[in-house]
Design a protein around this motif. Structure first.
Motif, PDB file in Angstrom:
ATOM      1  N   LEU A  14      55.849  13.932  21.943  1.00  0.00           N
ATOM      2  CA  LEU A  14      56.391  13.723  20.589  1.00  0.00           C
ATOM      3  C   LEU A  14      57.272  14.902  20.185  1.00  0.00           C
ATOM      4  O   LEU A  14      58.367  14.719  19.634  1.00  0.00           O
ATOM      5  CB  LEU A  14      55.246  13.539  19.596  1.00  0.00           C
ATOM      6  CG  LEU A  14      55.642  13.324  18.131  1.00  0.00           C
ATOM      7  CD1 LEU A  14      56.534  12.103  17.981  1.00  0.00           C
ATOM      8  CD2 LEU A  14      54.402  13.187  17.249  1.00  0.00           C
ATOM      9  N   LEU A  15      56.807  16.104  20.456  1.00  0.00           N
ATOM     10  CA  LEU A  15      57.592  17.301  20.134  1.00  0.00           C
ATOM     11  C   LEU A  15      58.891  17.335  20.934  1.00  0.00           C
ATOM     12  O   LEU A  15      59.951  17.691  20.412  1.00  0.00           O
ATOM     13  CB  LEU A  15      56.762  18.555  20.428  1.00  0.00           C
ATOM     14  CG  LEU A  15      55.519  18.773  19.556  1.00  0.00           C
ATOM     15  CD1 LEU A  15      54.737  19.980  20.050  1.00  0.00           C
ATOM     16  CD2 LEU A  15      55.899  18.950  18.096  1.00  0.00           C
ATOM     17  N   HIS A  16      58.800  16.944  22.205  1.00  0.00           N
ATOM     18  CA  HIS A  16      59.992  16.957  23.067  1.00  0.00           C
ATOM     19  C   HIS A  16      61.047  15.986  22.553  1.00  0.00           C
ATOM     20  O   HIS A  16      62.244  16.326  22.500  1.00  0.00           O
ATOM     21  CB  HIS A  16      59.589  16.597  24.497  1.00  0.00           C
ATOM     22  CG  HIS A  16      60.678  16.849  25.497  1.00  0.00           C
ATOM     23  ND1 HIS A  16      61.693  15.948  25.735  1.00  0.00           N
ATOM     24  CD2 HIS A  16      60.919  17.902  26.321  1.00  0.00           C
ATOM     25  CE1 HIS A  16      62.500  16.431  26.659  1.00  0.00           C
ATOM     26  NE2 HIS A  16      62.056  17.617  27.033  1.00  0.00           N
ATOM     27  N   SER A  18      61.406  15.032  19.554  1.00  0.00           N
ATOM     28  CA  SER A  18      61.888  15.535  18.269  1.00  0.00           C
ATOM     29  C   SER A  18      63.014  16.543  18.433  1.00  0.00           C
ATOM     30  O   SER A  18      64.065  16.455  17.789  1.00  0.00           O
ATOM     31  CB  SER A  18      60.733  16.185  17.488  1.00  0.00           C
ATOM     32  OG  SER A  18      59.716  15.251  17.220  1.00  0.00           O
ATOM     33  N   TRP A  19      62.822  17.517  19.338  1.00  0.00           N
ATOM     34  CA  TRP A  19      63.878  18.523  19.469  1.00  0.00           C
ATOM     35  C   TRP A  19      65.088  17.967  20.208  1.00  0.00           C
ATOM     36  O   TRP A  19      66.222  18.411  19.961  1.00  0.00           O
ATOM     37  CB  TRP A  19      63.357  19.816  20.085  1.00  0.00           C
ATOM     38  CG  TRP A  19      63.167  19.895  21.566  1.00  0.00           C
ATOM     39  CD1 TRP A  19      62.003  19.803  22.249  1.00  0.00           C
ATOM     40  CD2 TRP A  19      64.174  20.158  22.561  1.00  0.00           C
ATOM     41  NE1 TRP A  19      62.205  19.961  23.604  1.00  0.00           N
ATOM     42  CE2 TRP A  19      63.529  20.200  23.818  1.00  0.00           C
ATOM     43  CE3 TRP A  19      65.552  20.385  22.509  1.00  0.00           C
ATOM     44  CZ2 TRP A  19      64.202  20.423  25.014  1.00  0.00           C
ATOM     45  CZ3 TRP A  19      66.239  20.605  23.708  1.00  0.00           C
ATOM     46  CH2 TRP A  19      65.566  20.630  24.926  1.00  0.00           C
ATOM     47  N   PHE A  21      66.207  14.988  19.725  1.00  0.00           N
ATOM     48  CA  PHE A  21      66.932  14.273  18.666  1.00  0.00           C
ATOM     49  C   PHE A  21      67.843  15.243  17.914  1.00  0.00           C
ATOM     50  O   PHE A  21      69.005  14.937  17.630  1.00  0.00           O
ATOM     51  CB  PHE A  21      65.943  13.621  17.705  1.00  0.00           C
ATOM     52  CG  PHE A  21      66.577  13.053  16.468  1.00  0.00           C
ATOM     53  CD1 PHE A  21      67.366  11.914  16.534  1.00  0.00           C
ATOM     54  CD2 PHE A  21      66.399  13.666  15.237  1.00  0.00           C
ATOM     55  CE1 PHE A  21      67.976  11.390  15.397  1.00  0.00           C
ATOM     56  CE2 PHE A  21      66.991  13.151  14.097  1.00  0.00           C
ATOM     57  CZ  PHE A  21      67.779  12.010  14.170  1.00  0.00           C
ATOM     58  N   VAL A  22      67.338  16.424  17.606  1.00  0.00           N
ATOM     59  CA  VAL A  22      68.145  17.438  16.927  1.00  0.00           C
ATOM     60  C   VAL A  22      69.282  17.903  17.838  1.00  0.00           C
ATOM     61  O   VAL A  22      70.415  18.088  17.388  1.00  0.00           O
ATOM     62  CB  VAL A  22      67.266  18.633  16.497  1.00  0.00           C
ATOM     63  CG1 VAL A  22      68.131  19.752  15.905  1.00  0.00           C
ATOM     64  CG2 VAL A  22      66.219  18.185  15.485  1.00  0.00           C
ATOM     65  N   ILE A 217      59.904  24.074  18.250  1.00  0.00           N
ATOM     66  CA  ILE A 217      59.377  22.815  18.770  1.00  0.00           C
ATOM     67  C   ILE A 217      59.509  22.732  20.293  1.00  0.00           C
ATOM     68  O   ILE A 217      58.581  22.294  20.989  1.00  0.00           O
ATOM     69  CB  ILE A 217      60.080  21.618  18.108  1.00  0.00           C
ATOM     70  CG1 ILE A 217      59.862  21.658  16.595  1.00  0.00           C
ATOM     71  CG2 ILE A 217      59.544  20.306  18.673  1.00  0.00           C
ATOM     72  CD1 ILE A 217      58.405  21.672  16.169  1.00  0.00           C
ATOM     73  N   SER A 221      56.317  22.544  22.724  1.00  0.00           N
ATOM     74  CA  SER A 221      56.188  21.379  23.587  1.00  0.00           C
ATOM     75  C   SER A 221      55.925  21.778  25.033  1.00  0.00           C
ATOM     76  O   SER A 221      55.019  21.253  25.689  1.00  0.00           O
ATOM     77  CB  SER A 221      57.458  20.528  23.504  1.00  0.00           C
ATOM     78  OG  SER A 221      57.418  19.475  24.449  1.00  0.00           O
ATOM     79  N   SER A 244      57.530  10.260  25.641  1.00  0.00           N
ATOM     80  CA  SER A 244      58.666  10.805  24.890  1.00  0.00           C
ATOM     81  C   SER A 244      59.870   9.871  24.928  1.00  0.00           C
ATOM     82  O   SER A 244      60.654   9.827  23.973  1.00  0.00           O
ATOM     83  CB  SER A 244      59.064  12.175  25.432  1.00  0.00           C
ATOM     84  OG  SER A 244      59.469  12.094  26.783  1.00  0.00           O
ATOM     85  N   PHE A 247      59.451   7.429  22.156  1.00  0.00           N
ATOM     86  CA  PHE A 247      59.786   8.076  20.882  1.00  0.00           C
ATOM     87  C   PHE A 247      61.290   8.256  20.759  1.00  0.00           C
ATOM     88  O   PHE A 247      61.876   8.044  19.692  1.00  0.00           O
ATOM     89  CB  PHE A 247      59.095   9.441  20.771  1.00  0.00           C
ATOM     90  CG  PHE A 247      57.590   9.379  20.840  1.00  0.00           C
ATOM     91  CD1 PHE A 247      56.891   8.375  20.185  1.00  0.00           C
ATOM     92  CD2 PHE A 247      56.875  10.321  21.557  1.00  0.00           C
ATOM     93  CE1 PHE A 247      55.501   8.308  20.255  1.00  0.00           C
ATOM     94  CE2 PHE A 247      55.491  10.274  21.631  1.00  0.00           C
ATOM     95  CZ  PHE A 247      54.805   9.258  20.972  1.00  0.00           C
ATOM     96  N   THR A 251      63.652   6.511  18.014  1.00  0.00           N
ATOM     97  CA  THR A 251      64.411   7.383  17.121  1.00  0.00           C
ATOM     98  C   THR A 251      65.882   7.000  17.118  1.00  0.00           C
ATOM     99  O   THR A 251      66.524   6.935  16.072  1.00  0.00           O
ATOM    100  CB  THR A 251      64.267   8.859  17.557  1.00  0.00           C
ATOM    101  OG1 THR A 251      62.899   9.243  17.469  1.00  0.00           O
ATOM    102  CG2 THR A 251      65.092   9.772  16.656  1.00  0.00           C
TER     103      THR A 251
END
Length: 280
Positions: A14-16, A18-19, A21-22, A217, A221, A244, A247, A251
């Motif tokens: 999940l953390l992977h 997320s970053w 995506f940024v 993050i 991760s 991931s 996710f 996303t």
């Protein structure tokens, strides 16, 4: 795989996502990635000092530390331009899927790991699901260059994964993390100063929040994965971590409004079922 290990790997996934995506939102801006390495290395470098007291850095360990640092550094660099050439919902599954496939093969060949029937089927389903997720009829949003770079990222992932597994068998995960980040900073310093100075100043002034986010993050991760590598086989870890891609695909669909067809839904189901089989 124990329940706590499974949940830690899912959290890392999940953390992977997320970053990444940024990173996609700021695709093409390498300074975001570079500064995230720089900020993280300051913290992990200091924290790692107490763990180095009784360590004897023999030539093999030093070579592995340098090698994993180089591969992590190149991965961060290539990733920046990968997302500039296509949708995250297409490229993310490709780079993660090729990485897991290669890591599983290398772990069996070089680390002599083995998979029972359930885990073997699960890993195959995860890889198949990722392949389905990366498929799209209309390739206009994702260039051949983007797909090529995604496969390059996958190759880098599978290589540094094996190096890191070997390292955490001898060293605490924090020094391993610190080494890769410090080497990344040193390796690309001349490039950033020579070619990205204006971008660097702009990022420090206007994009420090996403940079700090990626720093915290991304480090969290992968530190989780390094810890888990001490107690579980790489082949299972990388398969479960591919949650991931689910996710990431969701996303891309929900936030970035990228395409999400019935075919991709099948891919999500395959990945999730495969992860369950690996857990069992």
């Amino acid at each position: 795989m124990s329940t706590i290990t499974f949940l830690l790997v899912i959290l890392s996934a999940l953390l992977h996502a997320s970053w990444n995506f940024v990173a996609k939102k700021h695709a093409g801006n390498y300074s975001v990635i570079y500064l995230s390495f720089l900020f993280s290395s300051m913290v992990t470098g200091l924290i790692s000092i107490p763990f180095l007291g009784d360590v004897e850095l023999n030539p093999t360990l030093i070579t592995l530390l340098i090698a994993t640092g180089v591969f992590h550094a190149v991965y961060g660099f290539v990733l920046t331009f990968t997302y500039k050439n296509g949708d995250i919902s297409t490229l993310y599954p490709i780079l993660r899927g090729s990485g897991i496939g290669g890591a599983v093969i290398l772990s069996i060949v070089f680390l002599h790991e083995s998979l029972n029937t359930s885990s073997g089927i699960g890993v195959s389903m995860v890889i198949s699901g990722i392949a389905v997720l990366s498929y799209r009829r209309n390739r206009k949003a994702t260039s051949p260059k983007g797909i090529f770079l995604a496969f390059v990222c996958g190759g880098l992932i599978m290589t540094y994964t094996i190096f890191d597994k070997l390292l955490v068998g001898e060293l605490h995960p924090i020094p391993v993390m610190a080494a890769s980040q410090i080497i990344s900073v040193i390796m690309f310093f001349p490039y950033v100063v020579a070619k990205r100075r204006a971008e660097l100043k702009f990022t420090l002034k206007n994009l420090w929040k996403p940079t700090i986010f990626v720093s915290i993050i991304a480090t969290s991760s992968y530190l989780i994965i390094l810890y888990v590598m001490q107690i579980a086989p790489v082949s299972r870890i990388v398969a479960v971590r591919e949650a991931s891609v689910v996710f990431g695909a969701l996303t891309g669909y929900i936030i970035l409004k990228e395409d999400f067809s019935k075919t991709r839904l099948i891919g999500v189901v395959l990945v999730m079922l495969g992860i369950i089989l690996v857990k069992v």
